[in-house]
Design a protein around this motif. Structure first.
Motif, short mmCIF file in Angstrom:
data_model
loop_
_atom_site.label_atom_id
_atom_site.label_comp_id
_atom_site.label_asym_id
_atom_site.label_seq_id
_atom_site.Cartn_x
_atom_site.Cartn_y
_atom_site.Cartn_z
N ARG A 56 35.95 21.95 29.49
CA ARG A 56 35.21 22.77 30.47
C ARG A 56 34.28 21.90 31.31
O ARG A 56 34.20 22.07 32.53
CB ARG A 56 34.40 23.85 29.73
N ASN A 57 33.60 20.95 30.67
CA ASN A 57 32.70 20.07 31.40
C ASN A 57 33.46 19.17 32.37
O ASN A 57 32.97 18.91 33.47
CB ASN A 57 31.88 19.21 30.43
N VAL A 58 34.64 18.71 31.98
CA VAL A 58 35.44 17.87 32.87
C VAL A 58 35.81 18.64 34.13
O VAL A 58 35.78 18.10 35.24
CB VAL A 58 36.71 17.35 32.15
N THR A 62 31.37 26.71 34.27
CA THR A 62 30.30 27.25 33.43
C THR A 62 30.92 28.21 32.41
O THR A 62 32.06 28.64 32.56
CB THR A 62 29.26 28.02 34.27
N VAL A 63 30.13 28.56 31.41
CA VAL A 63 30.59 29.51 30.40
C VAL A 63 30.92 30.85 31.06
O VAL A 63 31.93 31.47 30.74
CB VAL A 63 29.51 29.69 29.30
N GLU A 64 30.11 31.26 32.02
CA GLU A 64 30.33 32.53 32.70
C GLU A 64 31.63 32.51 33.52
O GLU A 64 32.35 33.52 33.57
CB GLU A 64 29.14 32.88 33.60
N GLN A 65 31.93 31.39 34.16
CA GLN A 65 33.17 31.29 34.93
C GLN A 65 34.38 31.38 34.02
O GLN A 65 35.36 32.08 34.33
CB GLN A 65 33.21 29.98 35.72
N VAL A 66 34.32 30.69 32.89
CA VAL A 66 35.43 30.74 31.92
C VAL A 66 35.58 32.15 31.38
O VAL A 66 36.70 32.68 31.31
CB VAL A 66 35.20 29.73 30.78
N ALA A 67 34.47 32.78 31.02
CA ALA A 67 34.50 34.14 30.48
C ALA A 67 35.12 35.10 31.50
O ALA A 67 35.94 35.96 31.14
CB ALA A 67 33.10 34.59 30.11
N SER A 68 34.76 34.94 32.75
CA SER A 68 35.29 35.80 33.80
C SER A 68 36.80 35.62 33.95
O SER A 68 37.54 36.59 34.06
CB SER A 68 34.59 35.50 35.12
N GLN A 69 37.25 34.37 33.95
CA GLN A 69 38.68 34.10 34.13
C GLN A 69 39.51 34.55 32.93
O GLN A 69 40.65 34.98 33.10
CB GLN A 69 38.90 32.62 34.42
N LEU A 70 38.95 34.44 31.73
CA LEU A 70 39.68 34.85 30.53
C LEU A 70 39.46 36.32 30.18
O LEU A 70 40.06 36.82 29.23
CB LEU A 70 39.27 33.98 29.34
N ARG A 71 38.57 36.97 30.93
CA ARG A 71 38.20 38.37 30.68
C ARG A 71 37.65 38.54 29.26
O ARG A 71 38.03 39.47 28.53
CB ARG A 71 39.39 39.30 30.91
#
Length: 176
Positions: A56-58, A62-71
């Motif tokens: 994710r850092n690479v 952000t955690v929120e962006q990942v959460a949004s994309q993975l629902r």
């Protein structure tokens, strides 16, 4: 420095050390640090969450962006990254979350899932998580040793009454 896959510049969050050297080097295809502490190398080698954080850092997500994309909820992403499986659903669902997360980060999910499986086995998540299937089976088997419930007694009583009524009508027909 640019990502060899997309060609976009890669930004790094300052962490004070290169905890995730192996993953980052594999993503970038080039070494980034000569030294890695033994503790950091061991954590990266054993923790699926550490690999997900590094990926994710690479990508600069952000955690929120990942959460949004993975629902998923951000708390679920944080739980995956910190290897806190007790606050997540059953192991099969956790594996699905990790597989989807790894694919989102353009990582091969197989090694991350292998680490996850080993981690789940080591922590014996199936016995400590009340939502797991093993716990359900053990509670179901303990229910078998209990006396029949009230609803079962009522069902047996109604069935017996029905059989008696059927026998009475059959006997009455036979007499005539």
């Amino acid at each position: 420095m640019s990502d060899p896959i997309s060609g976009e510049p890669v930004s790094f969050e300052p962490t004070g050390s290169f905890q995730y050297q192996e993953l980052i080097e594999s993503r970038l295809g080039q070494p980034i640090a000569a030294e890695l502490s033994a503790a950091d190398a061991e954590r990266l080698a054993k923790s699926p969450g550490a690999r997900l954080i590094a990926g994710r850092n690479v990508l600069g997500l952000t955690v929120e962006q990942v959460a949004s994309q993975l629902r998923l909820a951000p708390r679920q992403i944080r739980a995956l990254e910190t290897d806190d499986y007790a606050s997540l659903p059953e192991p099969a669902i956790i594996k699905g979350f990790v597989r989807a997360y790894a694919k989102l980060l353009k990582l091969d999910p197989t090694p991350v899932l292998a680490l996850l499986t080993a981690d789940l086995a080591q922590n014996a998540i199936s016995t400590s998580n009340p939502r797991s299937t093993t716990s359900r089976r053990s509670s179901a088997s303990s229910d078998e040793s209990k006396p029949p419930s009230t609803s079962l007694k009522v069902l047996l009583f109604v069935s017996a009454c029905g059989l008696l009524a059927l026998a009475w009508f059959a006997f009455k027909q036979y007499k005539h």
